[in-house]
Write a protein that holds these residues in place. Structure first.
Motif, PDB file in Angstrom:
ATOM      1  N   ALA A 117       6.886  49.178  16.780  1.00  0.00           N
ATOM      2  CA  ALA A 117       5.432  48.993  16.737  1.00  0.00           C
ATOM      3  C   ALA A 117       4.877  48.974  18.162  1.00  0.00           C
ATOM      4  CB  ALA A 117       5.074  47.702  16.016  1.00  0.00           C
ATOM      5  N   ASP A 118       3.798  49.733  18.389  1.00  0.00           N
ATOM      6  CA  ASP A 118       3.195  49.800  19.715  1.00  0.00           C
ATOM      7  C   ASP A 118       2.220  48.670  19.963  1.00  0.00           C
ATOM      8  OD1 ASP A 118       4.364  52.418  20.431  1.00  0.00           O
ATOM      9  OD2 ASP A 118       3.124  53.129  18.783  1.00  0.00           O
ATOM     10  N   ALA A 119       1.680  48.095  18.890  1.00  0.00           N
ATOM     11  CA  ALA A 119       0.758  46.968  18.993  1.00  0.00           C
ATOM     12  C   ALA A 119       0.835  46.181  17.688  1.00  0.00           C
ATOM     13  CB  ALA A 119      -0.667  47.438  19.254  1.00  0.00           C
ATOM     14  N   ILE A 120       0.513  44.910  17.784  1.00  0.00           N
ATOM     15  CA  ILE A 120       0.505  44.025  16.618  1.00  0.00           C
ATOM     16  C   ILE A 120      -0.927  43.568  16.362  1.00  0.00           C
ATOM     17  CG2 ILE A 120       1.239  41.771  15.720  1.00  0.00           C
ATOM     18  CD1 ILE A 120       3.488  43.825  15.730  1.00  0.00           C
ATOM     19  N   ASN A 121      -1.351  43.655  15.102  1.00  0.00           N
ATOM     20  CA  ASN A 121      -2.622  43.073  14.671  1.00  0.00           C
ATOM     21  C   ASN A 121      -2.289  41.755  13.967  1.00  0.00           C
ATOM     22  OD1 ASN A 121      -5.699  43.832  13.773  1.00  0.00           O
ATOM     23  ND2 ASN A 121      -4.652  42.700  12.164  1.00  0.00           N
ATOM     24  N   VAL A 122      -2.944  40.683  14.354  1.00  0.00           N
ATOM     25  CA  VAL A 122      -2.655  39.398  13.718  1.00  0.00           C
ATOM     26  C   VAL A 122      -3.907  38.854  13.046  1.00  0.00           C
ATOM     27  CG1 VAL A 122      -3.024  38.129  15.894  1.00  0.00           C
ATOM     28  CG2 VAL A 122      -1.755  37.056  14.034  1.00  0.00           C
ATOM     29  N   LEU A 123      -3.757  38.524  11.773  1.00  0.00           N
ATOM     30  CA  LEU A 123      -4.807  37.827  11.026  1.00  0.00           C
ATOM     31  C   LEU A 123      -4.445  36.348  11.046  1.00  0.00           C
ATOM     32  CD1 LEU A 123      -7.338  38.096   9.193  1.00  0.00           C
ATOM     33  CD2 LEU A 123      -5.767  38.158   7.243  1.00  0.00           C
ATOM     34  N   PRO A 124      -5.236  35.512  11.701  1.00  0.00           N
ATOM     35  CA  PRO A 124      -4.885  34.092  11.805  1.00  0.00           C
ATOM     36  C   PRO A 124      -4.803  33.436  10.430  1.00  0.00           C
ATOM     37  CG  PRO A 124      -6.629  34.653  13.347  1.00  0.00           C
ATOM     38  CD  PRO A 124      -6.469  35.827  12.428  1.00  0.00           C
ATOM     39  N   PRO A 125      -3.920  32.454  10.278  1.00  0.00           N
ATOM     40  CA  PRO A 125      -3.835  31.742   9.000  1.00  0.00           C
ATOM     41  C   PRO A 125      -5.154  31.055   8.674  1.00  0.00           C
ATOM     42  CG  PRO A 125      -2.586  30.595  10.700  1.00  0.00           C
ATOM     43  CD  PRO A 125      -2.995  31.902  11.281  1.00  0.00           C
ATOM     44  N   HIS A 126      -5.554  31.149   7.406  1.00  0.00           N
ATOM     45  CA  HIS A 126      -6.849  30.580   7.039  1.00  0.00           C
ATOM     46  C   HIS A 126      -6.831  29.899   5.675  1.00  0.00           C
ATOM     47  CE1 HIS A 126      -6.665  34.753   5.561  1.00  0.00           C
ATOM     48  NE2 HIS A 126      -7.337  34.302   4.532  1.00  0.00           N
ATOM     49  N   GLN A 127      -5.881  30.283   4.807  1.00  0.00           N
ATOM     50  CA  GLN A 127      -5.838  29.641   3.494  1.00  0.00           C
ATOM     51  C   GLN A 127      -5.646  28.131   3.670  1.00  0.00           C
ATOM     52  OE1 GLN A 127      -3.855  32.151   4.504  1.00  0.00           O
ATOM     53  NE2 GLN A 127      -3.558  33.708   2.911  1.00  0.00           N
ATOM     54  N   LEU A 128      -6.344  27.373   2.841  1.00  0.00           N
ATOM     55  CA  LEU A 128      -6.278  25.908   2.869  1.00  0.00           C
ATOM     56  C   LEU A 128      -6.849  25.318   4.156  1.00  0.00           C
ATOM     57  CD1 LEU A 128      -2.718  25.387   1.302  1.00  0.00           C
ATOM     58  CD2 LEU A 128      -4.938  25.518   0.141  1.00  0.00           C
ATOM     59  N   ALA A 129      -7.587  26.142   4.912  1.00  0.00           N
ATOM     60  CA  ALA A 129      -8.324  25.669   6.091  1.00  0.00           C
ATOM     61  C   ALA A 129      -7.466  24.850   7.052  1.00  0.00           C
ATOM     62  CB  ALA A 129      -9.539  24.842   5.658  1.00  0.00           C
ATOM     63  N   PRO A 130      -6.433  25.450   7.652  1.00  0.00           N
ATOM     64  CA  PRO A 130      -5.622  24.702   8.625  1.00  0.00           C
ATOM     65  C   PRO A 130      -6.460  24.327   9.841  1.00  0.00           C
ATOM     66  CG  PRO A 130      -5.115  27.044   8.724  1.00  0.00           C
ATOM     67  CD  PRO A 130      -5.998  26.859   7.535  1.00  0.00           C
ATOM     68  N   PRO A 131      -6.143  23.201  10.487  1.00  0.00           N
ATOM     69  CA  PRO A 131      -6.915  22.793  11.673  1.00  0.00           C
ATOM     70  C   PRO A 131      -6.753  23.800  12.790  1.00  0.00           C
ATOM     71  CG  PRO A 131      -4.969  21.413  11.400  1.00  0.00           C
ATOM     72  CD  PRO A 131      -5.065  22.251  10.168  1.00  0.00           C
ATOM     73  N   VAL A 132      -7.778  23.871  13.647  1.00  0.00           N
ATOM     74  CA  VAL A 132      -7.771  24.878  14.697  1.00  0.00           C
ATOM     75  C   VAL A 132      -6.556  24.728  15.613  1.00  0.00           C
ATOM     76  CG1 VAL A 132      -9.208  23.509  16.275  1.00  0.00           C
ATOM     77  CG2 VAL A 132      -9.221  26.027  16.414  1.00  0.00           C
ATOM     78  N   GLU A 133      -6.085  23.502  15.799  1.00  0.00           N
ATOM     79  CA  GLU A 133      -4.910  23.308  16.658  1.00  0.00           C
ATOM     80  C   GLU A 133      -3.692  24.024  16.075  1.00  0.00           C
ATOM     81  OE1 GLU A 133      -6.778  20.897  15.452  1.00  0.00           O
ATOM     82  OE2 GLU A 133      -7.803  20.064  17.200  1.00  0.00           O
ATOM     83  N   SER A 134      -3.552  23.997  14.755  1.00  0.00           N
ATOM     84  CA  SER A 134      -2.417  24.669  14.121  1.00  0.00           C
ATOM     85  C   SER A 134      -2.570  26.191  14.188  1.00  0.00           C
ATOM     86  CB  SER A 134      -2.299  24.231  12.655  1.00  0.00           C
ATOM     87  OG  SER A 134      -1.978  22.858  12.561  1.00  0.00           O
ATOM     88  N   VAL A 135      -3.800  26.661  14.033  1.00  0.00           N
ATOM     89  CA  VAL A 135      -4.051  28.103  14.130  1.00  0.00           C
ATOM     90  C   VAL A 135      -3.725  28.591  15.542  1.00  0.00           C
ATOM     91  CG1 VAL A 135      -5.810  29.899  13.992  1.00  0.00           C
ATOM     92  CG2 VAL A 135      -5.790  28.034  12.319  1.00  0.00           C
TER      93      VAL A 135
END
Length: 321
Positions: A117-135
């Motif tokens: 892979a030449d680049a990675i796209n990341v979708l941050p975790p969002h289900q169950l509304a994790p705190p921003v520190e965990s994201v």
């Protein structure tokens, strides 16, 4: 940026890693009428996009029905994509990591980079509304694991309700220079694009959401667009006209597309269904099947696809098997 472009950076200092620019279609996932993955159709779509001039492609995304794919299917099709793009020095393969668990996301990202892979796209975790520190911890670990490979952060607050803000993204990008760009899907996107560029080290943007706001995004300095893949030729024409110093022509073509895009993008299921009908009519895939649960297109929505093909058919020739 090609498949073997030099993406080295100092991580915490120096220039930002280069991001995939231009038109970067998000691949659809073809299914046979029985719901099984149509791998031949997937390969045909990839090869067609490269043939018409796409220099980067992304998989999987919301347009790929990623939520309807098993882990094995997602992994296998990602490897098929990397095999098809490996032979092209001028093509950037962007592979998405939408995993919720940091444990899986970090390992998957590293494995994809190892596979080419030449680049990675990341979708941050969002289900169950994790705190921003965990994201943030999730993103920090992934960025570190794939360094110096460029990472595109997907910012889709409408679809995900993400806890990330522009100042938070800025701070993250200062710590990790391989955070190469942000895929902006906020509505409206323009202010976010401008705010990201107004950073100590400017953060480029790639606009999503079918490129509905593409001219404004380009005016504000966006470096790319990630639309669906069934009528990539139209997006490429808009892009090339803009680059050639013909913004009025680019705006005219985009304005012709906009009524269809704005209608279909009211529901992700609708634009996925519309894109699949277009791809099937063009001969790219054999079936417009979408995996359940899905909201089927009604007569009016199907009529709009017919109207789109009537208007743009001469510019979107049939491809055939």
């Amino acid at each position: 940026m090609g498949a073997h472009a030099d993406t080295r950076s100092d991580g915490r200092a120096g220039v930002r890693a280069p991001a995939p620019a231009g038109v970067c279609p998000v691949l659809l996932t073809p299914f046979r009428p029985d719901g099984e993955v149509d791998e031949d159709g997937f390969v045909r779509v990839v090869d067609h996009l490269l043939a018409v001039g796409a220099r980067s492609v992304m998989f999987p995304g919301f347009a790929s029905e990623v939520l309807a794919l098993s882990d094995d299917e997602r992994e296998h099709l990602s490897m098929v994509l990397l095999e098809r793009t490996a032979r092209r020095e001028d093509v950037t393969a962007v592979v998405s990591v939408p995993d919720y668990a940091t444990h899986h996301a970090v390992r998957r990202a590293a494995r994809l980079v190892e596979a080419g892979a030449d680049a990675i796209n990341v979708l941050p975790p969002h289900q169950l509304a994790p705190p921003v520190e965990s994201v943030l911890a999730h993103l920090e670990q992934l960025l570190t694991a794939v360094h110096p490979v460029p990472v595109v952060l997907q910012h889709a607050p409408l679809q995900t309700g993400t806890a990330l803000t522009v100042p938070t993204i800025r701070a993250l990008a200062e710590r990790h220079r391989n955070l190469a760009a942000v895929k902006v899907e906020s509505q409206p996107p323009g202010r976010t694009i401008s705010a990201l560029l107004d950073s100590e080290t400017p953060i480029p943007s790639i606009i999503g959401h079918a490129g509905q706001q593409l001219p404004d995004a380009l005016d504000r300095g966006a470096i790319g667009v990630q639309p669906g893949c069934s009528f990539t030729e139209l997006y490429l024409r808009v892009w090339h006209q803009w680059e050639a110093g013909e913004p009025a022509a680019a705006r005219r073509l985009h304005t012709r597309m906009l009524p269809y895009l704005s209608s279909w993008m009211q529901d992700v299921n609708v634009i996925v269904g519309a894109e699949k009908i277009v791809a099937m009519r063009r001969g790219l895939i054999g079936s417009d099947h979408c995996r359940a649960p899905v909201r089927e297109l009604d007569d009016g929505e199907r009529a709009s696809v017919d109207a789109f093909l009537d208007e743009f058919g001469a510019e979107l020739p049939e491809v055939g098997p």
